[in-house]
Design an enzyme around this catalytic site. Structure first.
Site, PDB file in Angstrom:
ATOM      1  N   GLU A   1      -8.987  -5.180  -4.661  1.00 27.04           N
ATOM      2  CA  GLU A   1      -8.503  -4.434  -3.795  1.00 27.04           C
ATOM      3  C   GLU A   1      -9.304  -3.391  -2.969  1.00 27.04           C
ATOM      4  OE1 GLU A   1      -5.328  -3.598  -3.230  1.00 27.04           O
ATOM      5  OE2 GLU A   1      -4.140  -4.516  -4.711  1.00 27.04           O
ATOM      6  N   SER A  50       0.698  -1.166   0.091  1.00 30.00           N
ATOM      7  CA  SER A  50      -0.003  -0.008  -0.121  1.00 30.00           C
ATOM      8  C   SER A  50       0.859   1.207   0.026  1.00 30.00           C
ATOM      9  CB  SER A  50      -1.025   0.033   1.098  1.00 30.00           C
ATOM     10  OG  SER A  50      -1.947   0.709   0.973  1.00 30.00           O
ATOM     11  N   HIS A  79      -7.570  -5.971  -0.224  1.00 21.80           N
ATOM     12  CA  HIS A  79      -6.532  -4.886   0.047  1.00 21.80           C
ATOM     13  C   HIS A  79      -6.018  -5.321   1.546  1.00 21.80           C
ATOM     14  CE1 HIS A  79      -3.669  -1.528  -0.280  1.00 21.80           C
ATOM     15  NE2 HIS A  79      -3.961  -1.163   0.777  1.00 21.80           N
TER      16      HIS A  79
END
Length: 509
Positions: A319, A191, A415
């Protein structure tokens, strides 16, 4: 600086001499572990908003058994607001053998958190499993939010990235004494940590500090100086000060995240000025300032900036679902929300129409998830691989397609799911909630497979599948079972094929 400590090390209290002084750590599961090692002076007082400065040496033996305090950070997701101390710039080391002849590969982890949160002491980042696979693993803290990324008058840009460079310089100068090979350093992150890795690949100051890079779920958000300065001005106004070093230095570090959170909560009011990031919202990101970060990572890699660095890059399939859960819209996305997301985020003037044509069977919620995921993480990650090979380098591509069994399977391959798999911490830390309790044998095996790939890549540059190229576009799909196949998100790839992920501009002055 004098540090007291007993004069004789023991087998359970390993000691290592660094350039600044002697450290005493501990033993855990057969590993030597050193925590809370300062790699730079505390960035407070006269050093507030400055580039990191080398840590002062100490006499005697310095205990290295407790994590350093986290940097001041956003409380949006409930992160710790512990302000006990200002020694934010610390690292932690796990090593199988703290002895120079070991010459083990080194893996340096950069935590994520939207450039506004991040703490290397989180249990999900405990590196015992990774280091147990035969690597020296380093985790670090860096300045966040206004302290680390706001564009402030009189301060260098991207102070958080400069902190990361300082940590890598510390690794270069000291890691051999911990049993690591300074010529085999791999930087990895997820990230905002993946975005930091991408930025480091483009930064002249970071050149030569690492040999390989793993970029997990790279965000496409990099700011122009004008946009970053406008956001910094809004944050400063929230505090009633000017967006300068002198103005913001009058505000205690612990108070700054409150201003960042206030701007985060009402970013929509600046959507005509700040554009896409006000829709998401994303108040902090690396700044393409022309100096610390000369260009975007995609431009830099395409021009060959990292052709000598091995790159492993990829993303998860779903995601955005975690963010939909956080935003309270999972399973409840309206046609109006979908149309807004397509209009704001899809590439090109007719992006919304092209998305609907590319996915004719997709319901509104699926389109909403797709365009958000593609804009923020999936296509930036893919484009980083494309840029690397365009610049003459080598890249390996992956996609995590295994659906998280936690939370009744509602989040798919979301994610953050890669974090527990990479570290092997399947039952500790917040990300473990995605795995389910207890972890299934499939989760254990997939985590072992991911860890083998990451550590093999760090050791010799080959994660176990063929490099990515523009003809075959092969990718490793991590699943049960895993497979190597052509990159599966072809419809999205074609939609974004001509997009360049430029530094995001200030739309109105």
């Amino acid at each position: 600086m004098a540090v007291t400590g007993s004069s004789k090390p023991s087998e359970s209290e390993p000691e290592v001499r660094t350039a600044a002084g002697v450290l005493r750590g501990g033993r855990e599961a057969g590993l030597a572990v050193f925590r809370g090692i300062p790699f730079a002076e505390p960035p407070v007082g006269a050093l507030r908003f400055a580039a990191p400065q080398p840590v002062r040496s100490w006499d005697g033996v310095r205990p290295a058994v407790a994590y350093g305090p986290p940097p001041p950070q956003s409380s949006v997701l409930g992160m710790s607001q512990d302000t006990a101390g200002d020694d934010w710039l610390t690292i932690n080391v796990w090593t199988p053998e703290p002895d120079p002849p070991a010459a083990l590969p080194v893996m340096v982890w950069i935590p994520g958190g939207g450039y506004a949160m991040g703490d290397s002491s989180l249990p999900e980042y405990d590196a015992g499993h990774l280091a147990g696979s035969g690597a020296v693993v380093v985790t670090l803290n860096y300045r966040l939010g206004i302290e680390g990324f706001a564009q402030i008058g009189g301060a260098p840009a991207n102070r958080g990235l400069l902190d990361q460079v300082a940590a890598l310089q510390w690794v270069r100068d000291n890691i051999r004494m911990f049993g690591g090979d300074p010529d085999r350093v791999t930087v990895f992150g997820q990230s905002a940590g993946g975005g930091s890795v991408a930025a480091l690949l483009a930064m002249p100051r970071a050149a030569g500090l690492f040999r390989r890079a793993v970029a997990q779920s790279v965000p496409g958000t990099f700011f122009s100086s004008e946009l970053a300065a406008d956001i910094a001005a809004a944050c400063a106004a929230e505090l009633g000060v000017r967006p300068t070093v002198s103005g913001l230095s009058a505000v205690a570090p612990a108070r700054l995240p409150t201003a960042g959170d206030a701007i985060f909560a009402k970013m929509v009011q600046w959507r005509e000025r700040w554009g896409q990031i006000a829709h998401r919202p994303i108040p902090f990101a690396p700044v393409v300032d022309g100096d610390v970060l000369p260009t975007t990572p995609w431009q830099a890699l395409a021009e060959g900036a990292a052709r000598d660095v091995g790159l492993l890059v990829g993303h998860t399939r779903d995601e955005h679902r975690l963010f939909s859960l956080i935003d309270g819209v999972l399973g409840q996305v309206t046609p109006e929300q979908t149309e807004t997301a397509l209009h704001v985020l899809a590439p090109g003037p007719d992006g919304a129409r092209r998305y609907r044509e590319a996915f004719p069977a997709a319901a509104d919620e699926e389109l909403y998830e797709l365009v958000n995921a593609d804009w923020l993480f999936r296509m930036p990650s893919l484009h980083l691989a494309d840029a690397q090979i365009a610049g003459g380098g080598q890249a390996h591509l992956y996609e995590l397609t295994w659906s998280a069994p936690g939370l009744d399977g509602a989040l798919g391959a979301c994610h953050g799911l890669d974090v527990p798999l990479v570290f092997g911490n399947l039952s500790s830390g917040q990300t473990a909630m995605l795995i389910g309790d207890p972890p299934s044998p499939e989760a254990e095996e997939l985590s072992a497979q991911v860890r083998r790939a990451w550590t093999a890549f760090a050791a010799h540059g080959d994660p176990g599948w063929p490099p990515y190229d523009s003809d075959h576009r092969l990718a490793q799909l991590f699943d049960t079972p895993s497979m190597v196949t052509a990159y599966p998100e072809e419809a999205s790839r074609l939609l974004w094929e001509d997009h360049t992920f430029p530094a995001l501009p200030l739309l109105a002055r």
